[in-house]
Scaffold this motif. Structure first.
Motif, PDB file in Angstrom:
ATOM      1  N   ARG A 102     110.479  63.552 -60.884  1.00 17.91           N
ATOM      2  CA  ARG A 102     111.795  64.005 -61.332  1.00 17.91           C
ATOM      3  C   ARG A 102     112.911  63.092 -60.860  1.00 17.91           C
ATOM      4  O   ARG A 102     113.849  62.789 -61.612  1.00 17.91           O
ATOM      5  N   THR A 103     112.824  62.631 -59.616  1.00 18.26           N
ATOM      6  CA  THR A 103     113.854  61.720 -59.115  1.00 18.26           C
ATOM      7  C   THR A 103     113.878  60.441 -59.932  1.00 18.26           C
ATOM      8  O   THR A 103     114.948  59.950 -60.323  1.00 18.26           O
ATOM      9  N   ALA A 104     112.706  59.880 -60.220  1.00 22.76           N
ATOM     10  CA  ALA A 104     112.634  58.649 -61.013  1.00 22.76           C
ATOM     11  C   ALA A 104     113.198  58.854 -62.413  1.00 22.76           C
ATOM     12  O   ALA A 104     113.970  58.028 -62.921  1.00 22.76           O
ATOM     13  N   LEU A 105     112.833  59.971 -63.053  1.00 24.92           N
ATOM     14  CA  LEU A 105     113.323  60.236 -64.406  1.00 24.92           C
ATOM     15  C   LEU A 105     114.830  60.477 -64.408  1.00 24.92           C
ATOM     16  O   LEU A 105     115.528  60.076 -65.352  1.00 24.92           O
ATOM     17  N   ASN A 106     115.328  61.136 -63.366  1.00 30.71           N
ATOM     18  CA  ASN A 106     116.776  61.360 -63.279  1.00 30.71           C
ATOM     19  C   ASN A 106     117.540  60.041 -63.146  1.00 30.71           C
ATOM     20  O   ASN A 106     118.603  59.849 -63.749  1.00 30.71           O
ATOM     21  N   ILE A 107     116.992  59.144 -62.337  1.00 30.90           N
ATOM     22  CA  ILE A 107     117.627  57.832 -62.172  1.00 30.90           C
ATOM     23  C   ILE A 107     117.622  57.068 -63.496  1.00 30.90           C
ATOM     24  O   ILE A 107     118.651  56.529 -63.931  1.00 30.90           O
ATOM     25  N   ILE A 108     116.465  57.001 -64.136  1.00 32.46           N
ATOM     26  CA  ILE A 108     116.364  56.290 -65.413  1.00 32.46           C
ATOM     27  C   ILE A 108     117.275  56.933 -66.457  1.00 32.46           C
ATOM     28  O   ILE A 108     117.981  56.242 -67.204  1.00 32.46           O
ATOM     29  N   GLY A 109     117.269  58.271 -66.504  1.00 34.23           N
ATOM     30  CA  GLY A 109     118.065  58.966 -67.504  1.00 34.23           C
ATOM     31  C   GLY A 109     119.553  58.721 -67.344  1.00 34.23           C
ATOM     32  O   GLY A 109     120.260  58.453 -68.324  1.00 34.23           O
ATOM     33  N   ARG A 110     120.050  58.824 -66.114  1.00 38.00           N
ATOM     34  CA  ARG A 110     121.487  58.623 -65.890  1.00 38.00           C
ATOM     35  C   ARG A 110     121.876  57.161 -66.116  1.00 38.00           C
ATOM     36  O   ARG A 110     122.858  56.870 -66.818  1.00 38.00           O
ATOM     37  N   MET A 111     121.129  56.243 -65.515  1.00 36.76           N
ATOM     38  CA  MET A 111     121.488  54.832 -65.638  1.00 36.76           C
ATOM     39  C   MET A 111     121.375  54.353 -67.086  1.00 36.76           C
ATOM     40  O   MET A 111     122.214  53.583 -67.561  1.00 36.76           O
ATOM     41  N   SER A 112     120.360  54.803 -67.794  1.00 32.33           N
ATOM     42  CA  SER A 112     120.204  54.393 -69.193  1.00 32.33           C
ATOM     43  C   SER A 112     121.297  54.996 -70.066  1.00 32.33           C
ATOM     44  O   SER A 112     121.754  54.367 -71.029  1.00 32.33           O
ATOM     45  N   GLY A 113     121.723  56.225 -69.742  1.00 32.40           N
ATOM     46  CA  GLY A 113     122.834  56.819 -70.477  1.00 32.40           C
ATOM     47  C   GLY A 113     124.098  55.993 -70.326  1.00 32.40           C
ATOM     48  O   GLY A 113     124.826  55.748 -71.306  1.00 32.40           O
ATOM     49  N   ILE A 114     124.382  55.550 -69.102  1.00 35.77           N
ATOM     50  CA  ILE A 114     125.557  54.713 -68.854  1.00 35.77           C
ATOM     51  C   ILE A 114     125.411  53.363 -69.534  1.00 35.77           C
ATOM     52  O   ILE A 114     126.348  52.864 -70.179  1.00 35.77           O
ATOM     53  N   ALA A 115     124.238  52.741 -69.390  1.00 39.44           N
ATOM     54  CA  ALA A 115     124.018  51.425 -69.992  1.00 39.44           C
ATOM     55  C   ALA A 115     124.116  51.486 -71.510  1.00 39.44           C
ATOM     56  O   ALA A 115     124.672  50.576 -72.154  1.00 39.44           O
ATOM     57  N   THR A 116     123.594  52.555 -72.097  1.00 28.81           N
ATOM     58  CA  THR A 116     123.633  52.699 -73.558  1.00 28.81           C
ATOM     59  C   THR A 116     125.064  52.854 -74.050  1.00 28.81           C
ATOM     60  O   THR A 116     125.467  52.221 -75.042  1.00 28.81           O
ATOM     61  N   LYS A 117     125.849  53.680 -73.369  1.00 27.17           N
ATOM     62  CA  LYS A 117     127.244  53.866 -73.769  1.00 27.17           C
ATOM     63  C   LYS A 117     128.037  52.585 -73.579  1.00 27.17           C
ATOM     64  O   LYS A 117     128.863  52.209 -74.427  1.00 27.17           O
ATOM     65  N   THR A 118     127.792  51.895 -72.463  1.00 25.62           N
ATOM     66  CA  THR A 118     128.497  50.642 -72.208  1.00 25.62           C
ATOM     67  C   THR A 118     128.179  49.618 -73.277  1.00 25.62           C
ATOM     68  O   THR A 118     129.084  48.946 -73.805  1.00 25.62           O
ATOM     69  N   ARG A 119     126.893  49.484 -73.628  1.00 24.38           N
ATOM     70  CA  ARG A 119     126.499  48.517 -74.655  1.00 24.38           C
ATOM     71  C   ARG A 119     127.185  48.826 -75.990  1.00 24.38           C
ATOM     72  O   ARG A 119     127.663  47.920 -76.684  1.00 24.38           O
ATOM     73  N   SER A 120     127.271  50.097 -76.345  1.00 19.97           N
ATOM     74  CA  SER A 120     127.942  50.483 -77.583  1.00 19.97           C
ATOM     75  C   SER A 120     129.414  50.081 -77.554  1.00 19.97           C
ATOM     76  O   SER A 120     129.946  49.549 -78.544  1.00 19.97           O
ATOM     77  N   CYS A 121     130.073  50.305 -76.418  1.00 22.02           N
ATOM     78  CA  CYS A 121     131.482  49.940 -76.297  1.00 22.02           C
ATOM     79  C   CYS A 121     131.670  48.431 -76.332  1.00 22.02           C
ATOM     80  O   CYS A 121     132.620  47.919 -76.956  1.00 22.02           O
ATOM     81  N   VAL A 122     130.801  47.704 -75.658  1.00 21.15           N
ATOM     82  CA  VAL A 122     130.872  46.240 -75.661  1.00 21.15           C
ATOM     83  C   VAL A 122     130.712  45.707 -77.085  1.00 21.15           C
ATOM     84  O   VAL A 122     131.443  44.800 -77.511  1.00 21.15           O
ATOM     85  N   GLU A 123     129.783  46.253 -77.831  1.00 22.22           N
ATOM     86  CA  GLU A 123     129.570  45.800 -79.207  1.00 22.22           C
ATOM     87  C   GLU A 123     130.770  46.123 -80.091  1.00 22.22           C
ATOM     88  O   GLU A 123     131.140  45.319 -80.968  1.00 22.22           O
ATOM     89  N   THR A 124     131.404  47.269 -79.862  1.00 22.54           N
ATOM     90  CA  THR A 124     132.616  47.606 -80.609  1.00 22.54           C
ATOM     91  C   THR A 124     133.716  46.591 -80.342  1.00 22.54           C
ATOM     92  O   THR A 124     134.384  46.110 -81.270  1.00 22.54           O
ATOM     93  N   VAL A 125     133.903  46.251 -79.077  1.00 20.69           N
ATOM     94  CA  VAL A 125     134.950  45.306 -78.698  1.00 20.69           C
ATOM     95  C   VAL A 125     134.671  43.913 -79.258  1.00 20.69           C
ATOM     96  O   VAL A 125     135.586  43.226 -79.738  1.00 20.69           O
ATOM     97  N   ARG A 126     133.419  43.506 -79.234  1.00 20.85           N
ATOM     98  CA  ARG A 126     133.081  42.157 -79.701  1.00 20.85           C
ATOM     99  C   ARG A 126     133.355  41.957 -81.183  1.00 20.85           C
ATOM    100  O   ARG A 126     133.611  40.834 -81.629  1.00 20.85           O
ATOM    101  N   THR A 127     133.305  43.024 -81.960  1.00 17.73           N
ATOM    102  CA  THR A 127     133.617  42.887 -83.385  1.00 17.73           C
ATOM    103  C   THR A 127     135.095  42.615 -83.605  1.00 17.73           C
ATOM    104  O   THR A 127     135.485  42.090 -84.653  1.00 17.73           O
ATOM    105  N   VAL A 128     135.914  42.959 -82.624  1.00 18.72           N
ATOM    106  CA  VAL A 128     137.363  42.761 -82.729  1.00 18.72           C
ATOM    107  C   VAL A 128     137.798  41.493 -82.000  1.00 18.72           C
ATOM    108  O   VAL A 128     138.535  40.665 -82.538  1.00 18.72           O
ATOM    109  N   SER A 129     137.343  41.352 -80.744  1.00 20.86           N
ATOM    110  CA  SER A 129     137.723  40.211 -79.914  1.00 20.86           C
ATOM    111  C   SER A 129     136.611  39.935 -78.914  1.00 20.86           C
ATOM    112  O   SER A 129     136.459  40.672 -77.934  1.00 20.86           O
ATOM    113  N   PRO A 130     135.829  38.896 -79.138  1.00 24.96           N
ATOM    114  CA  PRO A 130     134.655  38.620 -78.290  1.00 24.96           C
ATOM    115  C   PRO A 130     134.987  38.364 -76.826  1.00 24.96           C
ATOM    116  O   PRO A 130     134.101  38.444 -75.975  1.00 24.96           O
ATOM    117  N   HIS A 131     136.240  38.031 -76.528  1.00 23.81           N
ATOM    118  CA  HIS A 131     136.571  37.645 -75.152  1.00 23.81           C
ATOM    119  C   HIS A 131     137.065  38.813 -74.296  1.00 23.81           C
ATOM    120  O   HIS A 131     137.241  38.653 -73.086  1.00 23.81           O
TER     121      HIS A 131
END
Length: 284
Positions: A91-120
């Motif tokens: 459970r501890t391992a799954l909780n770590i993966i679940g939380r960190m992957s949730g953050i990484a997934t949201k961050t990646r989505s935001c980064v991709e949104t920004v790059r379509t407007v201004s890559p820098h």
């Protein structure tokens, strides 16, 4: 890599006197198990999960690197070792993966949104993290392609509205600069005039807080008009959401920081399944 002692603290929290269920009903046997993704996204936390399993004597084969995209049903980790050890860490391992992957997934989505407007333009996190989990939350942001920003109050000077309620802006910057030549100084402002004042006083970064995209463009124009835009980093923050992110990315700012990357985490679904009657992967 996160220090193992930090990770073991999570096991201590979850099983302060052992896993009484497994200790009572599970024999001392070796088994195999797999961890699978149950959603699509950016995976994170596998290194930490692997470290925990290996600490308890479980052999681990990692099928994909942290920071990579995964699909539903994709195998992430293969495990072999004591059934009791696997269930202790599960459970501890799954909780770590679940939380960190949730953050990484949201961050990646935001980064991709920004790059379509201004890559820098950089997408940055804030200190709005879960107490005790900041090092994991910030690492997850980095794995998603974002900037972790400062980790602690000790990292850099960030003069905010409550500081300025006590000390005037120019004086605050002067005192911060006198304290050390080697610390970055960022100042939170809420108007174009204060943005110019902060830049004139020697700030390295101006944080435009709670401004609309139009107001951000006005502040940047004000900095350009006095010839200070090129010597200062402009960061935008305050209530930025997925719906407004593209608009802020198009203002000419250098970075957009978002508390939502870490303060409202949507867990990424992963599961662990113990396998029956399969060959040891250490013999393959």
């Amino acid at each position: 890599m996160i220090p193992i002692d930090h990770l073991l603290g999570f096991i201590e929290e979850d099983a302060p006197w052992g896993d009484v269920t497994s200790d009572a009903v599970i024999p001392d046997v070796v088994c195999r198990a797999e961890v699978h993704a149950k959603a699509a996204g950016t995976i994170a936390g596998l290194a930490e999960a692997r470290a925990l399993f290996e600490h308890y004597g479980v052999a681990v084969r990692q099928r994909i690197a942290d920071g990579k995209s995964v699909s539903p049903g994709e195998a992430l980790l293969e495990l072999e070792g004591s059934a009791k050890a696997i269930l202790l860490v599960e459970r501890t391992a799954l909780n770590i993966i679940g939380r960190m992957s949730g953050i990484a997934t949201k961050t990646r989505s935001c980064v991709e949104t920004v790059r379509t407007v201004s890559p820098h333009v950089r997408v940055a996190a804030t200190r709005k993290t879960c107490p005790g989990l900041r090092v994991l939350d910030k690492k997850a942001v980095e794995l998603g392609g974002g900037d972790p920003h400062r980790f602690t109050l000790s990292d850099m000077v960030l003069i905010k509205d409550n500081h300025l309620a006590v000390v005037p802006l120019p004086e605050a910057i002067r005192k911060a600069r006198a304290g050390s030549l080697y610390r970055t100084i960022e100042v939170e402002v809420e108007s174009p005039g204060d943005a110019v004042l902060a830049a004139e006083a020697g700030a390295d970064i101006v944080l435009l807080d709670n401004m609309s995209p139009a107001e951000v463009r006005g502040a940047i124009l004000a900095l350009e008009e006095v010839g200070l835009r090129q010597q200062i980093i402009v960061e935008v923050s305050g209530g930025v959401t997925g719906a407004t992110l593209a608009a802020y990315a198009g203002t000419g700012a250098d970075a957009v920081s978002m508390g939502a990357l870490t303060h409202s985490v949507e867990n990424f679904d992963v599961s662990l399944t113990i396998l029956k009657g399969v060959q040891s992967f250490r013999l393959e």
